[in-house]
Design an enzyme around this catalytic site. Structure first.
Site, PDB file in Angstrom:
ATOM      1  N   ARG A 193       2.806  -6.755   9.672  1.00 11.16           N
ATOM      2  CA  ARG A 193       1.986  -5.911  10.343  1.00 11.16           C
ATOM      3  C   ARG A 193       2.425  -5.747  11.580  1.00 11.16           C
ATOM      4  NH1 ARG A 193      -3.376  -8.043   7.504  1.00 11.16           N
ATOM      5  NH2 ARG A 193      -3.430  -6.831   5.391  1.00 11.16           N
ATOM      6  N   TYR A 224     -11.630  -4.105  -4.573  1.00  5.65           N
ATOM      7  CA  TYR A 224     -12.481  -4.074  -3.142  1.00  5.65           C
ATOM      8  C   TYR A 224     -13.965  -4.042  -3.570  1.00  5.65           C
ATOM      9  CZ  TYR A 224      -8.010  -2.884  -0.670  1.00  5.65           C
ATOM     10  OH  TYR A 224      -6.715  -2.733  -0.100  1.00  5.65           O
ATOM     11  N   THR A 270      -5.034  -8.557  10.240  1.00  4.41           N
ATOM     12  CA  THR A 270      -5.612  -7.392   9.678  1.00  4.41           C
ATOM     13  C   THR A 270      -5.102  -6.240  10.656  1.00  4.41           C
ATOM     14  OG1 THR A 270      -7.202  -8.439   8.501  1.00  4.41           O
ATOM     15  CG2 THR A 270      -7.585  -6.139   8.472  1.00  4.41           C
ATOM     16  N   ASN A 285      -2.080  -0.812   7.502  1.00  4.97           N
ATOM     17  CA  ASN A 285      -1.350  -2.069   7.757  1.00  4.97           C
ATOM     18  C   ASN A 285      -0.468  -2.651   6.794  1.00  4.97           C
ATOM     19  OD1 ASN A 285      -3.157  -2.849   5.745  1.00  4.97           O
ATOM     20  ND2 ASN A 285      -4.474  -4.054   7.055  1.00  4.97           N
ATOM     21  N   ARG A 333      -0.060 -15.056   4.234  1.00  6.12           N
ATOM     22  CA  ARG A 333      -0.945 -14.722   5.491  1.00  6.12           C
ATOM     23  C   ARG A 333       0.038 -14.518   6.521  1.00  6.12           C
ATOM     24  NH1 ARG A 333      -5.440 -11.378   3.650  1.00  6.12           N
ATOM     25  NH2 ARG A 333      -5.840 -11.689   5.784  1.00  6.12           N
ATOM     26  N   HIS A 388      -1.499  -5.584   1.158  1.00  7.89           N
ATOM     27  CA  HIS A 388      -2.715  -6.331   0.923  1.00  7.89           C
ATOM     28  C   HIS A 388      -2.114  -7.941   0.335  1.00  7.89           C
ATOM     29  CE1 HIS A 388      -6.233  -8.210  -1.095  1.00  7.89           C
ATOM     30  NE2 HIS A 388      -5.319  -8.674  -2.026  1.00  7.89           N
ATOM     31  N   GLU A 433      -8.107 -11.744  -8.318  1.00 13.47           N
ATOM     32  CA  GLU A 433      -6.959 -10.646  -8.260  1.00 13.47           C
ATOM     33  C   GLU A 433      -5.819 -10.729  -9.236  1.00 13.47           C
ATOM     34  OE1 GLU A 433      -7.961  -9.869  -3.405  1.00 13.47           O
ATOM     35  OE2 GLU A 433      -5.927 -10.591  -3.916  1.00 13.47           O
ATOM     36  N   LYS A 442       1.063  -1.102   0.171  1.00 19.25           N
ATOM     37  CA  LYS A 442      -0.047  -0.104  -0.085  1.00 19.25           C
ATOM     38  C   LYS A 442       0.870   1.116   0.203  1.00 19.25           C
ATOM     39  CE  LYS A 442      -3.750  -2.728   2.459  1.00 19.25           C
ATOM     40  NZ  LYS A 442      -4.911  -2.564   3.422  1.00 19.25           N
TER      41      LYS A 442
HETATM   42  N1  UDP Z   1     -10.019  -2.070   7.423  1.00 19.43           N
HETATM   43  C1  UDP Z   1     -10.173  -1.285   7.977  1.00 19.43           C
HETATM   44  N2  UDP Z   1     -10.822  -1.270   9.057  1.00 19.43           N
HETATM   45  C2  UDP Z   1     -11.427  -2.402   9.577  1.00 19.43           C
HETATM   46  C3  UDP Z   1     -11.334  -3.577   8.734  1.00 19.43           C
HETATM   47  C4  UDP Z   1     -10.450  -3.502   7.792  1.00 19.43           C
HETATM   48  O1  UDP Z   1      -9.664  -0.069   7.450  1.00 19.43           O
HETATM   49  O2  UDP Z   1     -12.001  -2.527  10.630  1.00 19.43           O
HETATM   50  C5  UDP Z   1      -9.047  -2.246   6.033  1.00 19.43           C
HETATM   51  C6  UDP Z   1      -7.783  -2.794   6.070  1.00 19.43           C
HETATM   52  O3  UDP Z   1      -6.597  -1.770   5.607  1.00 19.43           O
HETATM   53  C7  UDP Z   1      -7.731  -4.025   5.447  1.00 19.43           C
HETATM   54  C8  UDP Z   1      -8.674  -3.940   4.385  1.00 19.43           C
HETATM   55  O4  UDP Z   1      -9.582  -3.059   4.997  1.00 19.43           O
HETATM   56  O5  UDP Z   1      -6.244  -4.561   5.103  1.00 19.43           O
HETATM   57  C9  UDP Z   1      -9.289  -5.217   3.708  1.00 19.43           C
HETATM   58  O6  UDP Z   1      -9.959  -5.830   4.974  1.00 19.43           O
HETATM   59  P1  UDP Z   1      -9.931  -7.368   4.976  1.00 19.43           P
HETATM   60  O7  UDP Z   1     -10.891  -7.973   5.961  1.00 19.43           O
HETATM   61  O8  UDP Z   1      -9.820  -8.039   3.692  1.00 19.43           O
HETATM   62  O9  UDP Z   1      -8.430  -7.376   5.935  1.00 19.43           O
HETATM   63  P2  UDP Z   1      -6.952  -8.289   4.994  1.00 19.43           P
HETATM   64  O10 UDP Z   1      -7.383  -9.173   4.055  1.00 19.43           O
HETATM   65  O11 UDP Z   1      -6.172  -6.954   4.342  1.00 19.43           O
HETATM   66  O12 UDP Z   1      -6.167  -8.637   6.386  1.00 19.43           O
HETATM   67 MG    MG Z   2      -8.662  -9.497   2.483  1.00 19.27          MG
END
Ligand code: UDP
Ligand code: MG
Length: 206
Positions: A140, A53, A129, A160, A123, A163, A174, A13
């Protein structure tokens, strides 16, 4: 690509670039033996962000809302007072707007990584997240302490850093969205061709 291998899309990001953490993040994937098969710098358009998204993926939108609600519950924060609703889907839609704004705010590095169980392994290296919940040693967890609460207060997405595709279906979608077939390359990594590495692999030792 052999049958055990998978490909995952990783996007660094914009704040990973402004913080100068690109090399640090790539090093961690290289260290475990994953193979970089595609890489480019992209200024993400609103159109690409909307597809990456997707608003139509209800479980994804709701999932983001649930993460906010869990974080609020842990901190004893009332979502209705903070955000005007306690509905996970409505909160998810709000978060998504901030997320699209974040991913389009500056250039990103998009990559395709390949290897056995690549999606799960990546992951694990990336971590939870919410950086505040991500284990030390993860990307992270090591480079941020952000949370839904802090991010929502600032009307922004959680910083964080990265992605990473969440599952095989997401990864396939993707990768085809971000990369043309001819932008993905094949070459052997040392451990696939080096006879000593192979011998060690066969013996199951490090
Ligand atoms: N996100 C956020 N607030 C939240 C949950 C998610 O800003 O409460 C953002 C965060 O940047 C995250 C992205 O939304 O990486 C996508 O969410 P996802 O649940 O897919 O998490 P990831 O797969 O990135 O761990
Ligand atoms: Mg995700």
């Amino acid at each position: 690509m052999n049958k055990l291998e998978e490909r995952s899309l990783v996007v660094l990001k914009p704040h990973t670039l402004t913080r100068g953490l690109v090399g640090e993040v790539i090093r961690r994937f290289e260290n475990v033996g994953l193979k970089l098969v595609g890489i480019k710098m992209v200024q993400v358009s609103k159109e690409l962000a909307d597809k990456h998204y997707p608003l139509s993926r209800r479980e994804f939108i709701e999932g983001m809302g649930k993460k906010t609600l869990e974080n609020y519950a842990q901190l004893g924060v009332d979502p209705v007072k903070e955000l005007g609703t306690a509905d996970a889907y409505e909160i998810g839609k709000l978060v998504r707007q901030w997320l699209v704004r974040m991913i389009t705010a500056g250039p990103v590095i998009a990559m395709v990584w390949q290897g056995p169980s690549a999606i799960e392994v990546i992951r694990k290296i990336v971590g939870h997240t919410l950086p505040s919940k991500a284990a030390p040693g993860t990307i992270r967890g090591d480079f941020s302490y952000d949370s839904s609460y802090l991010a929502n207060k600032g009307k922004r997405a959680i910083k964080n850093l990265i992605h990473a595709s969440g599952n095989l279906e997401e990864a396939k979608y993707e990768i085809s969205l971000w990369f043309k077939d001819e932008e993905i390359y094949q070459y052997p990594r040392d451990m696939e061709t080096n006879p000593i590495s192979q011998l060690v692999d066969q013996n199951g030792r490090d």
